[in-house]
Design a protein around this motif. Structure first.
Motif, PDB file in Angstrom:
ATOM      1  N   ARG A 199       6.584   0.588 -11.106  1.00 28.86           N
ATOM      2  CA  ARG A 199       5.699   0.815 -12.250  1.00 28.86           C
ATOM      3  C   ARG A 199       5.314   2.297 -12.366  1.00 28.86           C
ATOM      4  N   VAL A 200       5.028   2.920 -11.264  1.00 28.82           N
ATOM      5  CA  VAL A 200       4.681   4.342 -11.290  1.00 28.82           C
ATOM      6  C   VAL A 200       5.888   5.170 -11.713  1.00 28.82           C
ATOM      7  N   ARG A 201       7.073   4.825 -11.195  1.00 26.02           N
ATOM      8  CA  ARG A 201       8.287   5.552 -11.576  1.00 26.02           C
ATOM      9  C   ARG A 201       8.521   5.477 -13.076  1.00 26.02           C
ATOM     10  N   ALA A 202       8.355   4.292 -13.661  1.00 20.78           N
ATOM     11  CA  ALA A 202       8.553   4.134 -15.106  1.00 20.78           C
ATOM     12  C   ALA A 202       7.558   4.986 -15.890  1.00 20.78           C
ATOM     13  N   ARG A 203       6.332   5.057 -15.433  1.00 22.75           N
ATOM     14  CA  ARG A 203       5.322   5.861 -16.126  1.00 22.75           C
ATOM     15  C   ARG A 203       5.610   7.354 -15.984  1.00 22.75           C
ATOM     16  N   LEU A 204       6.069   7.765 -14.813  1.00 22.26           N
ATOM     17  CA  LEU A 204       6.448   9.172 -14.636  1.00 22.26           C
ATOM     18  C   LEU A 204       7.611   9.529 -15.557  1.00 22.26           C
ATOM     19  N   ASP A 205       8.589   8.636 -15.649  1.00 22.61           N
ATOM     20  CA  ASP A 205       9.745   8.894 -16.512  1.00 22.61           C
ATOM     21  C   ASP A 205       9.354   8.959 -17.981  1.00 22.61           C
ATOM     22  N   SER A 206       8.221   8.293 -18.328  1.00 21.97           N
ATOM     23  CA  SER A 206       7.737   8.320 -19.715  1.00 21.97           C
ATOM     24  C   SER A 206       6.869   9.534 -20.008  1.00 21.97           C
ATOM     25  N   GLY A 207       6.632  10.372 -18.978  1.00 22.72           N
ATOM     26  CA  GLY A 207       5.900  11.609 -19.200  1.00 22.72           C
ATOM     27  C   GLY A 207       4.512  11.673 -18.609  1.00 22.72           C
TER      28      GLY A 207
ATOM     29  N   VAL B  74      -0.319   6.445 -11.492  1.00 21.02           N
ATOM     30  CA  VAL B  74      -0.861   5.573 -10.445  1.00 21.02           C
ATOM     31  C   VAL B  74      -2.044   4.769 -10.975  1.00 21.02           C
ATOM     32  N   THR B  75      -2.904   5.406 -11.740  1.00 22.00           N
ATOM     33  CA  THR B  75      -4.068   4.714 -12.299  1.00 22.00           C
ATOM     34  C   THR B  75      -3.644   3.605 -13.255  1.00 22.00           C
ATOM     35  N   GLY B  76      -2.666   3.887 -14.104  1.00 22.21           N
ATOM     36  CA  GLY B  76      -2.182   2.876 -15.035  1.00 22.21           C
ATOM     37  C   GLY B  76      -1.560   1.696 -14.309  1.00 22.21           C
ATOM     38  N   MET B  77      -0.771   1.984 -13.269  1.00 18.64           N
ATOM     39  CA  MET B  77      -0.185   0.909 -12.475  1.00 18.64           C
ATOM     40  C   MET B  77      -1.262   0.038 -11.858  1.00 18.64           C
ATOM     41  N   GLN B  78      -2.315   0.674 -11.310  1.00 20.70           N
ATOM     42  CA  GLN B  78      -3.345  -0.086 -10.609  1.00 20.70           C
ATOM     43  C   GLN B  78      -4.121  -0.993 -11.549  1.00 20.70           C
ATOM     44  N   ARG B  79      -4.371  -0.534 -12.744  1.00 17.82           N
ATOM     45  CA  ARG B  79      -5.083  -1.388 -13.707  1.00 17.82           C
ATOM     46  C   ARG B  79      -4.233  -2.606 -14.072  1.00 17.82           C
ATOM     47  N   GLU B  80      -2.924  -2.410 -14.155  1.00 18.89           N
ATOM     48  CA  GLU B  80      -2.042  -3.551 -14.408  1.00 18.89           C
ATOM     49  C   GLU B  80      -2.069  -4.513 -13.218  1.00 18.89           C
TER      50      GLU B  80
ATOM     51  N   ALA C 217       0.833  -1.210   0.000  1.00 19.38           N
ATOM     52  CA  ALA C 217       0.000   0.000   0.000  1.00 19.38           C
ATOM     53  C   ALA C 217       0.869   1.262   0.000  1.00 19.38           C
ATOM     54  N   PRO C 218       1.596   1.537  -1.100  1.00 17.98           N
ATOM     55  CA  PRO C 218       2.460   2.718  -1.123  1.00 17.98           C
ATOM     56  C   PRO C 218       1.782   3.998  -1.601  1.00 17.98           C
ATOM     57  N   PHE C 219       0.526   3.903  -2.088  1.00 19.52           N
ATOM     58  CA  PHE C 219      -0.141   5.078  -2.643  1.00 19.52           C
ATOM     59  C   PHE C 219      -1.563   5.212  -2.116  1.00 19.52           C
ATOM     60  N   LEU C 220      -2.013   6.455  -2.046  1.00 15.27           N
ATOM     61  CA  LEU C 220      -3.417   6.786  -1.853  1.00 15.27           C
ATOM     62  C   LEU C 220      -4.021   7.101  -3.215  1.00 15.27           C
ATOM     63  N   PRO C 221      -5.346   7.203  -3.313  1.00 18.22           N
ATOM     64  CA  PRO C 221      -5.924   7.731  -4.546  1.00 18.22           C
ATOM     65  C   PRO C 221      -5.307   9.096  -4.849  1.00 18.22           C
ATOM     66  N   PRO C 222      -4.786   9.323  -6.045  1.00 15.09           N
ATOM     67  CA  PRO C 222      -4.082  10.576  -6.327  1.00 15.09           C
ATOM     68  C   PRO C 222      -4.875  11.830  -5.981  1.00 15.09           C
ATOM     69  N   GLU C 223      -6.182  11.770  -6.091  1.00 13.37           N
ATOM     70  CA  GLU C 223      -7.016  12.934  -5.787  1.00 13.37           C
ATOM     71  C   GLU C 223      -6.903  13.371  -4.325  1.00 13.37           C
ATOM     72  N   LEU C 224      -6.511  12.463  -3.442  1.00 14.45           N
ATOM     73  CA  LEU C 224      -6.420  12.804  -2.024  1.00 14.45           C
ATOM     74  C   LEU C 224      -5.179  13.614  -1.684  1.00 14.45           C
ATOM     75  N   TYR C 225      -4.187  13.607  -2.555  1.00 14.05           N
ATOM     76  CA  TYR C 225      -2.966  14.336  -2.236  1.00 14.05           C
ATOM     77  C   TYR C 225      -3.217  15.841  -2.319  1.00 14.05           C
ATOM     78  N   THR C 226      -2.845  16.527  -1.279  1.00 13.86           N
ATOM     79  CA  THR C 226      -2.967  17.995  -1.249  1.00 13.86           C
ATOM     80  C   THR C 226      -1.676  18.666  -1.670  1.00 13.86           C
ATOM     81  N   ASP C 227      -0.583  17.926  -1.639  1.00 11.37           N
ATOM     82  CA  ASP C 227       0.703  18.376  -2.160  1.00 11.37           C
ATOM     83  C   ASP C 227       1.105  17.345  -3.196  1.00 11.37           C
ATOM     84  N   ALA C 228       0.938  17.681  -4.477  1.00  6.94           N
ATOM     85  CA  ALA C 228       1.069  16.694  -5.551  1.00  6.94           C
ATOM     86  C   ALA C 228       2.498  16.496  -6.016  1.00  6.94           C
ATOM     87  N   ASP C 229       3.491  16.904  -5.225  1.00  7.78           N
ATOM     88  CA  ASP C 229       4.873  16.679  -5.595  1.00  7.78           C
ATOM     89  C   ASP C 229       5.142  15.175  -5.688  1.00  7.78           C
ATOM     90  N   ALA C 230       5.544  14.719  -6.870  1.00 10.89           N
ATOM     91  CA  ALA C 230       5.668  13.289  -7.111  1.00 10.89           C
ATOM     92  C   ALA C 230       6.706  12.643  -6.197  1.00 10.89           C
TER      93      ALA C 230
END
Length: 491
Positions: free
Chosen positions: A454-462, A469-475, A227-240
């Motif tokens: 998985r999230v790191r790879a997606r961030l690095d891809s833009g 996070v959503t793409g990782m979760q679907r996988e 459980a390393p992530f919350l739903p992204p919408e919950l973050y109030t400081d979106a610094d990756a």
């Protein structure tokens, strides 16, 4: 009696007095039974596995009511469902039955959900919100019987009563790296889902097993991290970067957000000296949402549950990361800090690792039992933050204190094997059960680190954070549905 009357009654002073009196009386009965040795005790296993429903696109959705009422149990949120395996012996035959029953029940739930266009996911925290969004889902209210209640809370009186009691003095607050939010209901706790391993030892040895269990928690949580992530919408400081390093097991602080009042009900428990200490712990726990047996039309009419109904209700809100739970055979240990896992093999592997490890520690009088309580507690929170990189408190079989994972895990798995062999399991069977979990250590990869990668790879891809996070979760959902153990996902 409808739910609103139940909630109203639970808050009355007269109810609280009657409930406390009955708990005290029932506790006296339990202490007497413990002292006379009337509980049969003996080695037994059980398991609870929580999950949640999503739609075909992976978005959070309400669990189908027909399925919940037939093949699983409701939990806090409308999206939640829980599977329970039957209690079995802690022996070779019992282990086989645990694995078979869990696999069959997961399959039955998934088929029942699929028939209603839903998917059943076992995971530490859901991160793809419903169609209205995560914040809206957790915050939504509706008016029932003239009272405003959480719209997405499971519509059962006990949950409404818990919500009213816990939030009476203030909101439930999430205070995590990148997320500081307040919610007006306890529904925020439904973000998380868990495994709860039940181990019943002989009653005469209960205290030793309970205290040994506390010493295992940190390293086992690191293995189970999911459980390393919350739903992204919950973050109030979106610094990756802040989000990426917030912790590997956020289920721990999410559940502890229920500690609105002091003393907190969700915490690492103290050692006990005897089974009667376990009774006292439940009696002394802060009262929360009392309920009287006669309020239930289908309340048990006889037997252990009827004779101890209020005490058992109170133990249900004694939320510790390891807690005592009483039944007709005596007290058992409920091991609660583990996140839900992707597949049945992962769940059973952790169940048997926990049971074998605790039994191995006691039956060999392993020096781990002498680890200071404070070090064991600190190890839990270090593991939830840093996983395998944490300082994991341990004592080796040679009596050497260490916090080096490279020294901890070989000893941990060896000790679990000793415990399982002592309960009659063959070496080949033990290896097959523990392999999916042991490979997490040898590859230094848990579900949490896999998700981060998985999230790191997606961030690095833009991708932005929410898309990554959503793409990782679907996988994750796709892979979990194959039934392949997590260790087989590692490339």
């Amino acid at each position: 009696m409808d739910w609103s009357e139940t909630v109203s009654r639970s808050r009355r002073a007269a109810t609280r007095r009657a409930f406390r009196r009955r708990v005290e009386e029932q506790a006296r009965s339990l202490r007497a039974t413990l002292k006379t040795g009337e509980f049969k005790g003996g080695f037994r296993l059980g398991l609870e596995l929580e999950g949640y429903a999503v739609d075909g696109d992976g978005r959070l959705a309400a669990a189908p009511e027909a399925a919940v009422s037939s093949v699983c149990e409701p939990e806090l949120g409308r999206h939640n469902a829980e599977i329970n395996t039957p209690v079995t012996g802690f022996d070779a035959a019992g282990v086989v039955r645990q694995a078979d029953e869990l696999t069959e029940r997961i399959t039955a739930v998934r088929e029942a959900f699929a028939a209603r266009d839903r998917r059943f996911v076992t995971d530490g925290i859901w991160v793809i919100g419903s169609s209205e969004g995560a914040v809206a889902y957790l915050s939504a209210t509706e008016t029932k019987c003239g009272t405003e209640v959480p719209a997405n809370l499971s519509p059962e009186a006990r949950y409404y009563a818990l919500d009213a009691d816990i939030t009476a003095d203030g909101p439930v607050e999430l205070d995590l790296p990148g997320c500081r939010r307040a919610f007006q209901s306890i529904l925020v706790e439904s973000l998380a889902a868990s495994i709860q391993v039940h181990l019943q030892p002989p009653t005469s040895e209960y205290a030793r097993y309970f205290n040994a269990a506390l010493r295992t928690v940190g390293p086992v949580v690191a293995l189970a991290a999911n459980a390393p992530f919350l739903p992204p919408e919950l973050y109030t400081d979106a610094d990756a970067e802040t989000v990426m390093t917030a912790g590997v097991e956020l289920r721990i602080p999410v559940f502890e957000s229920m500690n609105v009042r002091s003393p907190g009900k969700v915490r690492f428990p103290r050692d006990i000296e005897s089974p009667t200490d376990a009774v006292d712990r439940i009696v002394d726990d802060r009262l929360c949402a009392p309920h009287l047996r006669e309020w239930l039309a289908d309340a048990p009419r006889g037997g252990f549950e009827a004779d101890h109904w209020e005490f058992l209700h109170k133990q249900g809100t004694c939320w510790r990361w390891v807690r005592p739970v009483f039944g007709p055979e005596g007290p058992r240990i409920e091991y609660r800090p583990l996140a839900a896992q992707p597949t049945a093999a992962d769940v059973v592997g952790l169940q048997l690792l926990v049971a074998g490890l605790i039994h191995g520690a006691v039956t060999t009088d392993h020096p781990l039992i002498g680890l200071p309580w404070r070090a064991a507690r600190e190890s839990l929170y270090a593991a939830s933050r840093d996983g395998f990189e944490a300082d994991l408190a341990w004592v080796t079989r040679d009596g050497e204190r260490t916090d080096d994972p490279a020294a901890v895990y070989p000893d941990l798995f060896a000790l679990a094997r000793v415990g399982l062999r002592d309960r009659g399991l063959a070496a080949a069977r033990i290896d097959s059960l523990l392999d999916p979990i042991e490979r997490r250590w040898t590859t230094r990869t848990t579900p949490a680190t896999w998700k981060r990668d998985r999230v790191r790879a997606r961030l690095d891809s833009g991708d932005d954070l929410a898309t990554a996070v959503t793409g990782m979760q679907r996988e994750y959902i796709r892979r979990a549905e194959t039934g392949e153990p997590f260790a087989d996902w590692i490339e």
